[in-house]
Design an enzyme around this catalytic site. Structure first.
Site, PDB file in Angstrom:
ATOM      1  N   GLU A 109       0.875  -1.173   0.000  1.00  0.00           N
ATOM      2  CA  GLU A 109       0.000   0.000   0.000  1.00  0.00           C
ATOM      3  C   GLU A 109       0.914   1.225   0.000  1.00  0.00           C
ATOM      4  O   GLU A 109       1.808   1.320   0.841  1.00  0.00           O
ATOM      5  CB  GLU A 109      -0.886  -0.005   1.258  1.00  0.00           C
ATOM      6  CG  GLU A 109      -1.864   1.153   1.240  1.00  0.00           C
ATOM      7  CD  GLU A 109      -2.718   1.277   2.502  1.00  0.00           C
ATOM      8  OE1 GLU A 109      -2.674   0.366   3.355  1.00  0.00           O
ATOM      9  OE2 GLU A 109      -3.411   2.298   2.608  1.00  0.00           O
TER      10      GLU A 109
ATOM     11  N   ARG B  23       5.295 -12.975   9.584  1.00  0.00           N
ATOM     12  CA  ARG B  23       6.017 -11.760   9.225  1.00  0.00           C
ATOM     13  C   ARG B  23       7.328 -11.681  10.006  1.00  0.00           C
ATOM     14  O   ARG B  23       7.506 -12.304  11.045  1.00  0.00           O
ATOM     15  CB  ARG B  23       5.168 -10.520   9.452  1.00  0.00           C
ATOM     16  CG  ARG B  23       4.736 -10.256  10.877  1.00  0.00           C
ATOM     17  CD  ARG B  23       4.106  -8.865  10.993  1.00  0.00           C
ATOM     18  NE  ARG B  23       3.062  -8.625  10.006  1.00  0.00           N
ATOM     19  CZ  ARG B  23       2.957  -7.501   9.286  1.00  0.00           C
ATOM     20  NH1 ARG B  23       3.810  -6.527   9.436  1.00  0.00           N
ATOM     21  NH2 ARG B  23       1.989  -7.331   8.433  1.00  0.00           N
TER      22      ARG B  23
ATOM     23  N   LYS C 163       4.125   0.956   9.940  1.00  0.00           N
ATOM     24  CA  LYS C 163       4.276   2.176   9.142  1.00  0.00           C
ATOM     25  C   LYS C 163       3.772   3.396   9.899  1.00  0.00           C
ATOM     26  O   LYS C 163       4.284   4.494   9.708  1.00  0.00           O
ATOM     27  CB  LYS C 163       3.517   2.025   7.817  1.00  0.00           C
ATOM     28  CG  LYS C 163       4.333   1.219   6.797  1.00  0.00           C
ATOM     29  CD  LYS C 163       3.747   1.370   5.421  1.00  0.00           C
ATOM     30  CE  LYS C 163       3.282   0.041   4.898  1.00  0.00           C
ATOM     31  NZ  LYS C 163       2.502   0.124   3.685  1.00  0.00           N
TER      32      LYS C 163
HETATM   33  P1  ATP Z   1       0.913  -1.650   7.929  1.00  0.00           P
HETATM   34  O1  ATP Z   1       2.167  -1.461   8.726  1.00  0.00           O
HETATM   35  O2  ATP Z   1       0.299  -0.369   7.511  1.00  0.00           O
HETATM   36  O3  ATP Z   1      -0.024  -2.701   8.456  1.00  0.00           O
HETATM   37  P2  ATP Z   1       1.938  -3.448   5.956  1.00  0.00           P
HETATM   38  O4  ATP Z   1       3.282  -3.553   6.575  1.00  0.00           O
HETATM   39  O5  ATP Z   1       1.016  -4.591   5.928  1.00  0.00           O
HETATM   40  O6  ATP Z   1       1.239  -2.183   6.525  1.00  0.00           O
HETATM   41  P3  ATP Z   1       1.736  -3.312   3.081  1.00  0.00           P
HETATM   42  O7  ATP Z   1       2.111  -2.200   2.213  1.00  0.00           O
HETATM   43  O8  ATP Z   1       0.322  -3.740   3.091  1.00  0.00           O
HETATM   44  O9  ATP Z   1       2.168  -2.872   4.518  1.00  0.00           O
HETATM   45  O10 ATP Z   1       2.681  -4.556   2.864  1.00  0.00           O
HETATM   46  C1  ATP Z   1       2.954  -5.085   1.595  1.00  0.00           C
HETATM   47  C2  ATP Z   1       3.347  -6.518   1.725  1.00  0.00           C
HETATM   48  O11 ATP Z   1       4.456  -6.671   2.584  1.00  0.00           O
HETATM   49  C3  ATP Z   1       2.223  -7.322   2.305  1.00  0.00           C
HETATM   50  O12 ATP Z   1       2.018  -8.438   1.479  1.00  0.00           O
HETATM   51  C4  ATP Z   1       2.694  -7.732   3.657  1.00  0.00           C
HETATM   52  O13 ATP Z   1       2.251  -9.008   3.980  1.00  0.00           O
HETATM   53  C5  ATP Z   1       4.205  -7.689   3.519  1.00  0.00           C
HETATM   54  N1  ATP Z   1       4.823  -7.353   4.794  1.00  0.00           N
HETATM   55  C6  ATP Z   1       4.626  -6.243   5.519  1.00  0.00           C
HETATM   56  N2  ATP Z   1       5.319  -6.281   6.666  1.00  0.00           N
HETATM   57  C7  ATP Z   1       5.991  -7.464   6.679  1.00  0.00           C
HETATM   58  C8  ATP Z   1       6.888  -8.113   7.596  1.00  0.00           C
HETATM   59  N3  ATP Z   1       7.246  -7.532   8.747  1.00  0.00           N
HETATM   60  N4  ATP Z   1       7.376  -9.313   7.258  1.00  0.00           N
HETATM   61  C9  ATP Z   1       7.040  -9.886   6.093  1.00  0.00           C
HETATM   62  N5  ATP Z   1       6.206  -9.345   5.194  1.00  0.00           N
HETATM   63  C10 ATP Z   1       5.678  -8.148   5.468  1.00  0.00           C
END
Ligand code: ATP
Ligand code: MG
Length: 553
Positions: free
Chosen positions: A36, A261, A271
């Site tokens: 996003e 994650r 974020k």
């Molecule tokens: P927020 O912090 O706003 O919840 P988010 O980290 O989920 O956002 P996105 O932009 O939706 O942010 O993430 C894009 C992709 O990165 C998603 O598919 C998410 O699963 C993956 N992602 C985000 N954070 C992690 C993490 N810590 N480890 C592995 N994958 C991640």
């Protein structure tokens, strides 16, 4: 592939994909990375990027870069551009497969109409509080909305008016008609569309209703023909909902696979928190070299190959994935040890005069001790030098334990002569300000027989040294889990940045932005790509030579 990258290890997602291909359930592998655009990418995203692009490459498929831009309020083009830059820098190529969820808004709207016509969606006009109460709890079923049995015609008319901007924000929503008593809360008539009178970074004023993430995500994957939709564990409970939408819409169903994650010690990754660090100026921006962002790490001097090898090393599983920051730093050290050219630089200078040496010589010094093919640079040597203050002790421990300089002791000057400390001079405060040494001029490039000089110290010629600004970066947080602190801001490390100067050998003046060097015996340093000018490099400390935090703990 770089020297530190390890061959692909097995992970459970690989097994699923291999089975799918072997059984003929899938003919190809199409994955996607779906950020996003509401912030910069961080190291957690790198895990997902390496996984999705890595699997696609491995199986001869492709990986899409898709911006999940369904929420107009927090999304910006600046983030889109930064994300593209970061993914490319990490070494991955989406080719022509760049997509935006917002490009699918018309299709999603049509699909919403389809569900209304099938009697599978309705416009609800309860207020937010009523909706919250009627949703029930984990232990109590929800209650049907009084608007749940609206006719298809009425729903179509209301939804049309929602789209046309006839209603204020929050007055109505479109909901899927599933089951208000479902044990899985996500299936209790989830919202599909909301009214939001807000301009979108790509569609402008065209829409005043926007699809909810849950109504968009699975269909976006379906439109793109994504075969394996890999996401983090918190979406496991959403999977039945995504499958319900795909089935009711009678469209291609990707297979969703969830993994744990990445959590990294001494780091925050939400974020919202990273944005707060930036907007409240706890750091100098998203790309501050202390940030866990890809852009921050790049600026600090972390090589992309080190981040890739880190992502490979930590593996992919389904149980909570807590990794110590030192694992990442070790990957950086390993990569830089193999690739960074060596230079000499002194951060805490102590003057040395070589009493029997009164000339200037241009010595040849190898750029990399293990790589003769990397060539040499010229290193000027003269009568007056700077060495590091920590390399001299007035009352040193016995020679077997301490190899540096002390009264009457010998060391080798790196790439130069063996010197002996004959005298030391103190100022009126009793501080040592200068050493008087003599050089053994027969020792350039060789150790005379029988001579045991264990210590090698770094130095620069005082006459030739240049002073450069150095930012000594350390961990941004000094607590292992900042998220556990009552306020994570209280876990900020007050010593995460110390601005100082270094006296460096003149060849470093030519260093270009982003170039990383090992300052011998000191650490790895990278020319800051933003604040340096031609001939005026500013150095960021990328990482120390050894893990100093393990000891502290
Ligand atoms: P927020 O912090 O706003 O919840 P988010 O980290 O989920 O956002 P996105 O932009 O939706 O942010 O993430 C894009 C992709 O990165 C998603 O598919 C998410 O699963 C993956 N992602 C985000 N954070 C992690 C993490 N810590 N480890 C592995 N994958 C991640
Ligand atoms: Mg997300």
């Amino acid at each position: 592939m770089s020297t530190t990258e390890t061959p692909s290890s097995s992970n459970f997602i690989r097994s699923i994909i291999s089975d799918d291909l072997a059984s003929g359930r899938r003919q190809q592998v199409i994955t996607r990375f779906p950020p996003e655009p509401n912030g910069y990418l961080h190291i957690g995203h790198a895990k997902s990027i390496c996984l999705n692009f890595g699997l696609a490459t491995e199986y001869g498929g492709r990986c899409h870069l898709r911006f999940d831009d369904t929420n107009p309020v927090k999304e910006e083009d600046e983030y889109v551009e930064a994300i593209k830059q970061d993914v490319a820098w990490l070494g991955f190529d989406w080719g022509e497969h760049l997509y935006f969820a917002s490009d699918y808004f018309d299709q999603l709207y049509q699909w919403a109409l389809k569900l209304i016509k099938k009697g599978k969606a309705y416009v609800d006009s309860q207020n937010a509080e009523e909706m919250r109460v009627n949703r029930g709890t984990l232990t109590q079923p929800g209650v049907d909305s009084p608007y749940r049995e609206r006719s298809v015609e009425e729903n179509l008319e209301l939804f049309e008016k929602m789209k046309n901007g006839d209603f204020p924000d929050g007055s109505h929503i479109l909901r899927a008609k599933i089951d208000m008593a479902a044990p899985n809360m996500n299936l209790r008539d989830p919202a599909m569309y909301r009214i939001l009178h807000a301009a979108h970074h790509r569609t402008g004023e065209k829409w005043c209703i926007y699809p909810m993430y849950d109504f968009a995500h699975g269909q976006e994957d379906s439109i793109e023909g994504v075969t394996h939709s890999i996401c983090t564990l918190e979406f496991e409970d959403h999977r039945p909902l995504y499958e319900w939408f795909l089935q009711e819409l009678e469209i291609f169903a990707p297979q969703q696979i969830e993994f744990a994650r990445l959590n990294l010690s001494y780091t925050v990754m939400s974020k919202r928190k990273l944005l707060q660090l930036v907007s409240e100026k706890h750091v100098a921006g998203w790309d501050d070299p202390r940030m866990p962002t890809i852009s921050g790490m790049r600026r600090r001097g972390y090589p992309a190959a080190a981040i890739r090898s880190f992502c490979e090393r930590i593996g992919v599983g389904r149980s909570a994935n807590w990794i110590d920051l030192s694992v990442l730093e070790d990957c950086v050290r390993e990569e830089l040890n193999a690739t960074a050219f060596r230079r000499q630089a002194v951060l805490k200078p102590l003057k040395v005069t070589i009493s029997n040496y009164d000339q200037v010589e241009l010595l040849e010094a190898p750029n990399h001790p293990q790589q003769p093919e990397a060539g040499n640079r010229e290193l000027p040597m003269s009568r007056e030098l700077w060495i590091d203050r920590d390399d001299f002790m007035e009352n040193p421990p016995p020679p077997k334990k301490y190899f540096r300089l002390g009264p009457g002791r010998e060391v080798r000057l790196r790439n130069s002569y063996i010197i002996k400390c004959d005298e030391f001079i103190k100022d009126e405060k009793g501080e040592i300000v200068e050493l008087i040494c003599s050089a053994d001029l027969a020792t350039l490039g060789k150790n005379p027989e029988g001579r045991k000089v264990k210590g090698i110290i770094h130095w620069v010629s005082a006459e030739h040294a240049v002073k450069v600004p150095v930012r000594v970066y350390d961990r941004l947080f000094d607590q292992e889990n900042p998220d556990k602190a009552e306020n994570y801001l209280a876990a900020l490390n007050p010593e995460s940045l110390q601005v100082t100067e270094a006296l460096v050998e003149p060849s470093l003046l030519q260093a270009g932005p982003g170039e990383t060097f090992q300052f011998e015996r000191v650490g790895y340093f990278t020319v800051d790509a933003k604040d340096s000018q031609a001939g005026k490099p500013v150095f960021n400390r990328t990482v120390t030579l050894r893990d100093t935090w393990a000891k502290v703990k």
